[in-house]
Design an enzyme around this catalytic site. Structure first.
Site, PDB file in Angstrom:
ATOM      1  CG  HIS A   9     -71.682 -86.398 -43.597  1.00 14.89           C
ATOM      2  ND1 HIS A   9     -70.855 -85.692 -44.463  1.00 14.89           N
ATOM      3  CD2 HIS A   9     -70.889 -87.274 -42.949  1.00 14.89           C
ATOM      4  CE1 HIS A   9     -69.625 -86.149 -44.345  1.00 14.89           C
ATOM      5  NE2 HIS A   9     -69.616 -87.113 -43.433  1.00 14.89           N
ATOM      6  CG  HIS A  98     -58.522 -61.274 -27.986  1.00 11.08           C
ATOM      7  ND1 HIS A  98     -57.483 -61.871 -27.317  1.00 11.08           N
ATOM      8  CD2 HIS A  98     -59.209 -60.587 -27.048  1.00 11.08           C
ATOM      9  CE1 HIS A  98     -57.535 -61.553 -26.031  1.00 11.08           C
ATOM     10  NE2 HIS A  98     -58.587 -60.778 -25.855  1.00 11.08           N
TER      11      HIS A  98
END
Length: 150
Positions: A9, A98
Site C-alpha cells: 500500500h 557485483h
C-alpha cells in the site's frame, strides 16, 4: 525483457510510475498488485515476484514498499532470488555489477518517483562483472543449499 512488479500500500503510486516507464521502454510488465490504498501484507507479494523470477517466467522483478527493508528480507527467502535494496543509483549499480541482483527493492518513503526511475534504469543497464563476484555468488548459492563454506 519481462519484468514483474509489485508494491504494498505504501508503494502503489511509485509502482504505477515505474510500470509506465518500463512499458514505454518496450519492457513487458506484469503488475502483480496491490492496486489500492488498503493495507496489505507484503510477504505474499514478494513471494509472487520471487517465484516468477526464480522460475524463469520473468527475467527481473521490482518490489516497492515503505522503506523496502522487510520486502528485501522476504524476497531473499525465495531460493534463487538476489534482491537488492537500492536507495541510490550507486547501490543499484553495485547490486547489478557485483551481486547480479534479479529483484530490485525500493522504498517509497525513502526516495521519490523520479529517483526510483533513475535507480531502475541504472539497475537494468548495468552488466554483471563476473570474476571474483561470480565466485561470491557461487558461495551464496552454496549457502542457499545448506552447504558449509570453507
Amino acid at each position: 525483457m519481462r519484468i514483474v512488479i509489485a508494491a504494498d500500500h505504501n508503494g502503489v503510486a511509485m509502482k504505477k510510475r515505474l510500470a509506465a516507464w518500463l512499458a514505454d521502454r518496450g519492457h513487458e510488465v506484469d503488475d502483480l498488485g496491490t492496486h489500492g490504498g488498503d493495507v496489505v501484507d507484503y510477504p505474499a507479494l514478494c513471494a509472487s515476484v520471487g517465484e516468477q523470477v526464480a522460475g524463469g517466467s520473468a527475467e527481473r522483478g521490482i518490489v516497492v514498499g515503505g522503506t523496502g527493508g522487510g520486502e528485501a528480507i522476504a524476497c531473499n527467502k525465495i531460493r534463487g532470488i538476489r534482491a537488492g535494496l537500492c536507495h541510490s543509483e550507486f547501490l543499484a549499480e553495485i547490486s547489478s555489477a557485483h551481486n547480479r541482483s534479479n529483484v530490485l527493492v525500493l522504498g517509497a518513503k525513502v526516495i521519490d518517483e523520479e529517483a526510483a526511475v533513475r535507480i531502475a534504469e541504472v539497475w537494468l543497464i548495468t552488466p554483471f562483472k563476473g570474476g571474483v563476484h561470480q565466485r561470491r555468488l557461487d558461495q551464496i548459492e552454496a549457502l542457499e543449499r545448506g552447504e558449509p563454506l570453507g
